[in-house]
Enzyme design. Structure first.
Site, mmCIF file in Angstrom:
data_model
loop_
_atom_site.group_PDB
_atom_site.id
_atom_site.type_symbol
_atom_site.label_atom_id
_atom_site.label_comp_id
_atom_site.label_asym_id
_atom_site.label_seq_id
_atom_site.Cartn_x
_atom_site.Cartn_y
_atom_site.Cartn_z
ATOM 1 N N GLU A 1 0.818 -1.215 0.000
ATOM 2 C CA GLU A 1 0.000 0.000 0.000
ATOM 3 C C GLU A 1 0.856 1.271 0.000
ATOM 4 O O GLU A 1 0.794 2.084 0.925
ATOM 5 C CB GLU A 1 -0.956 0.003 1.199
ATOM 6 N N GLU B 1 -6.484 -7.775 -0.728
ATOM 7 C CA GLU B 1 -6.835 -7.770 0.695
ATOM 8 C C GLU B 1 -8.288 -7.359 0.864
ATOM 9 O O GLU B 1 -8.756 -6.422 0.205
ATOM 10 C CB GLU B 1 -6.021 -6.713 1.456
HETATM 11 C C1 GAL Z 1 -4.280 -2.853 5.080
HETATM 12 C C2 GAL Z 1 -2.864 -3.364 5.248
HETATM 13 C C3 GAL Z 1 -2.826 -4.683 5.978
HETATM 14 C C4 GAL Z 1 -3.719 -4.648 7.180
HETATM 15 C C5 GAL Z 1 -5.099 -4.258 6.769
HETATM 16 C C6 GAL Z 1 -6.089 -4.234 7.902
HETATM 17 O O1 GAL Z 1 -4.274 -1.489 4.879
HETATM 18 O O2 GAL Z 1 -2.250 -3.505 3.998
HETATM 19 O O3 GAL Z 1 -1.498 -4.963 6.336
HETATM 20 O O4 GAL Z 1 -3.198 -3.751 8.114
HETATM 21 O O5 GAL Z 1 -5.076 -2.987 6.214
HETATM 22 O O6 GAL Z 1 -7.377 -3.923 7.448
#
Ligand code: GAL
Length: 688
Positions: free
Chosen positions: A168, A321
């Protein structure tokens, strides 16, 4: 349909490597896997449970730098060797991450200049994550060194099927190294300080610079900052982050690694202009965290998904994710039911994803994410959450026939980062008009009708589309304006939203009646944009039918028709009698101009009319006795028709032809029922 910049036949090698991976493994399914948070004896159980769930790829190593390099220059790869071997033996592939998003604490202690500085001059420290200054040479060298060693070691490891650079990318830094790099960036952009002074309009407020060395990032200043300085700093920041990505990507490639390389985007994320990144990743991947408490979330996520498809020129992308249930980082966090989580994943596949992945595999028992859900929760495998994960794994295996297929759209929606940045600078007619919100409002109206939408960049060729919508493009550079004119000439309905085409590339206001470059196209012009009273204004209609209230609010233009048909005008207030919505015949198509921020019902009516004029419509559920509006999202991807019911009542959709449901093998014809919070993925049966 417009030609995609990357038609399947001519995909670059890295993209073809991704295609080969999904051709072999089907839709990718898995999550972030952080074994370093767990004792070794859980690793075997992890692999067994991954197999049970149908997981076929996990992302490893995202936050492992301090484990891999516990002291400066040390290398501790043993544990990672073990993890990768174990996963490989279990048939689980790996998306191996460079650990570069979070340096070990020692880096910042020894080299404070690697730490980011905020606009107030506060240097951020270790103890959380992401504490790096993108322009820091020492950080960049350290990140490169660990990445090279990682890639050298694992480029031929049979588990490793993809690379994941950083995480990110989005760090902001206003420190001294950022100042140096910003100056270099400006000097490359402008060549001379005179050109910069011109572009930044430094005659204003005695801001003229004598030398590039005098320039600083837009740190805290006594009052409003030069908006072009701010705009350029945003451009620079996106480019600097991109340079970090490119350096690491190239370092991986230089070792001879042949796997696809990606980095995870964050939907319409403000700090990175993903149009300029998109061609540099082998597959677009994205992180999406819809809030279950937000009724607009399914539409807003659909927008992000269509944006991802657009960034990849229509090619499949990866949902890298998402949460299986609750996140922990909102003030108040609602879980997703397993049914909702399943629909969220299927929605992504419907909109072009060939990979469905979660943050994270095993829920952390400690640390700042201990209350963030995981595919394997604290309560273990005997849970509804884990049962839902297994169900998703089984679903995705059944969806193998959609791998590689594409979504076709006849509607284009324009979205551009520079315009967004320039429009949202402070000190403007109203802060109540924001680019992303307008884009989302227009998109939602199309989404509710299940109209497929391609999200496209400014300046893209639009001549193949029947409907082109421009919700709020404050900056329209000449090629983007020309593309709109060409689209109308070719027969498209072009709908231009308020406060568009106002400024140039530097954010300077174009001179003349607005929209200066598009006056001929829209057949109307305005002399001033002004805020409307809080109560908004009533609108009279001529040629539009609105189900609900016809209102406008926030901001309106003092507009006149120069020949365009007036479809709506102000009923009262200072602007009484002036046009609000106009339509002008242009070439084989028409140009619609919206001279105010429209209320929801009126906006919906304008878009409905434009869709009708374009002959575009989406698949709609049958009127239902149980629910006034059935909540079915319908998306056609290749030969498959995805029907997702987020409503509490069954819904029906008319589907002429014979179909088989990939999720159940049931055959169906003509009228299909979708149970509440359930989905159908129908594949047309072709009789030979
Ligand atoms: C994202 C991040 C992950 C985790 C996730 C939690 O922004 O890439 O590592 O922290 O959020 O929702």
């Amino acid at each position: 349909m417009p030609d995609s910049p990357r038609t399947p036949g001519e995909r670059p090698a890295g993209a073809r490597a991704f295609d080969a991976l999904t051709a072999e493994r089907g839709i990718l399914f898995g999550g972030d896997y952080n074994p370093e948070q767990w004792p070794r004896d859980t690793w075997r159980e992890d692999v067994e449970l991954m197999q049970r769930a149908g997981v076929n790829v996990v992302t490893v190593g995202v936050f492992s730098w301090a484990m891999l390099e516990p002291t400066p220059g040390a290398r501790e790869f043993g544990w990672l060797d073990e993890v990768l071997d174990l996963l490989h033996a279990g048939g689980i592939s790996v998306d191996l991450a460079t650990p570069t998003a979070s340096p070990p604490p020692w880096l910042g202690v020894r080299h404070p200049e690697t730490l980011p500085v905020d606009p107030d001059g506060v240097r951020l420290v270790a103890g959380s994550r992401n504490q790096f200054a993108p322009a820091s040479r020492v950080y960049r060298e350290a990140a490169l060194a660990i990445t090279r060693d990682l890639a050298e070691r694992y480029r031929d490891h049979p588990a490793v099927r993809m690379w994941h650079v950083g995480n990110e990318f989005g760090q902001l830094d206003y420190g001294d190294e950022a100042a140096r790099a910003f100056r270099d960036w400006l000097s490359a952009r402008y060549g001379t300080i005179e050109a910069l002074n011109e572009a930044w309009a430094t005659a204003f407020w005695s801001q003229r610079y004598a030398d590039f060395d005098e320039i600083l990032p837009p740190r805290r200043a006594p009052y409003l900052i030069n908006p072009t300085q701010s705009l350029d700093f945003r451009r620079y920041t996106s480019d600097e982050l991109r340079a970090c990505y490119l350096e690491l990507r190239d370092a991986i490639r230089d070792t001879g690694a042949h796997q696809p390389i990606t980095t995870n985007f964050m939907g319409p994320f403000h700090h990175a202009d993903y149009w300029s990144w998109a061609d540099e990743v082998d597959v677009i991947s994205d992180d999406q965290y819809p809030d279950p408490a937000d009724p607009d979330a399914p539409a807003d996520i659909a927008f992000a998904q269509d944006l991802m498809r657009g960034l990849g020129g229509g090619a499949p992308w990866v949902l890298m994710e998402q949460a299986i249930s609750a996140v922990q980082w909102r003030g108040h966090n609602l879980p997703k039911t397993p049914a909702r989580a399943r629909l969220d994943s299927l929605q992504a596949v419907a909109r072009g994803a060939d990979g469905i992945s979660f943050f994270q595999w095993r829920q952390s028992r400690a640390g700042a994410e201990r209350f963030h859900s995981g595919m394997l929760p604290h309560a273990g495998a005997d849970t509804e959450v884990f049962a839902g994960v297994c169900r998703q794994g089984a679903d995705l295996q059944r969806l193998r026939p959609v791998v590689g297929s594409r979504v076709a759209a006849r509607t284009a929606l324009l979205f551009d980062w520079s315009s967004w940045w320039a429009a949202d600078e402070p000190a403007r007619p109203t802060t109540r008009l924001t680019t992303l919100e307008q884009v989302q409002r227009w998109y939602r109206s199309l989404w509710r009708r299940n109209v497929p939408v391609d999200v496209v960049a400014h300046g893209a060729d639009l001549t193949g589309y029947d409907l082109v919508v421009v919700p709020h493009s404050y900056v329209l550079e000449p090629p983007a304006a020309a593309a709109l004119i060409a689209a109308a000439e070719h027969g498209a309905q072009v709908v231009i939203g308020p406060f568009s085409g106002v400024a140039d590339v530097n954010g300077h206001i174009l001179q003349g009646r607005s929209p200066v470059q598009l006056r001929g196209l829209v057949g109307a012009s305005g002399e001033e944009w002004a805020g409307l009273p809080d109560a908004g204004a009533a609108v009279d209609l001529a040629g539009l039918t609105v189900a609900g209230a016809a209102t406008a609010g926030i901001l309106a233009e003092k507009l006149r028709s120069d020949g365009a048909e007036v479809l709506a005008s102000f009923a009262d207030g200072d602007l009484a009698g002036r046009p609000v919505v106009t339509r002008n015949a242009a070439g084989a198509g028409s140009a619609w101009y919206v001279g105010a921020v429209l209320g929801d019902d009126l906006l919906d009516a304008v878009l409905a009319e434009a869709l009708a004029a374009a002959g575009v419509d989406g698949i709609r559920p049958e009127p239902s006795a149980e629910a006034a509006t059935a909540a079915v999202e319908a998306v056609r991807r290749g030969d498959a028709l995805f029907l997702l019911n987020r409503g509490d009542t069954p819904a029906q959709v008319r589907v002429p032809g014979e179909w088989v449901d990939l999720l159940t093998d049931e055959t169906t014809d003509n009228l299909v029922t979708i149970a509440p919070w359930d989905a159908r993925v129908l594949m047309e049966r072709h009789h030979s």
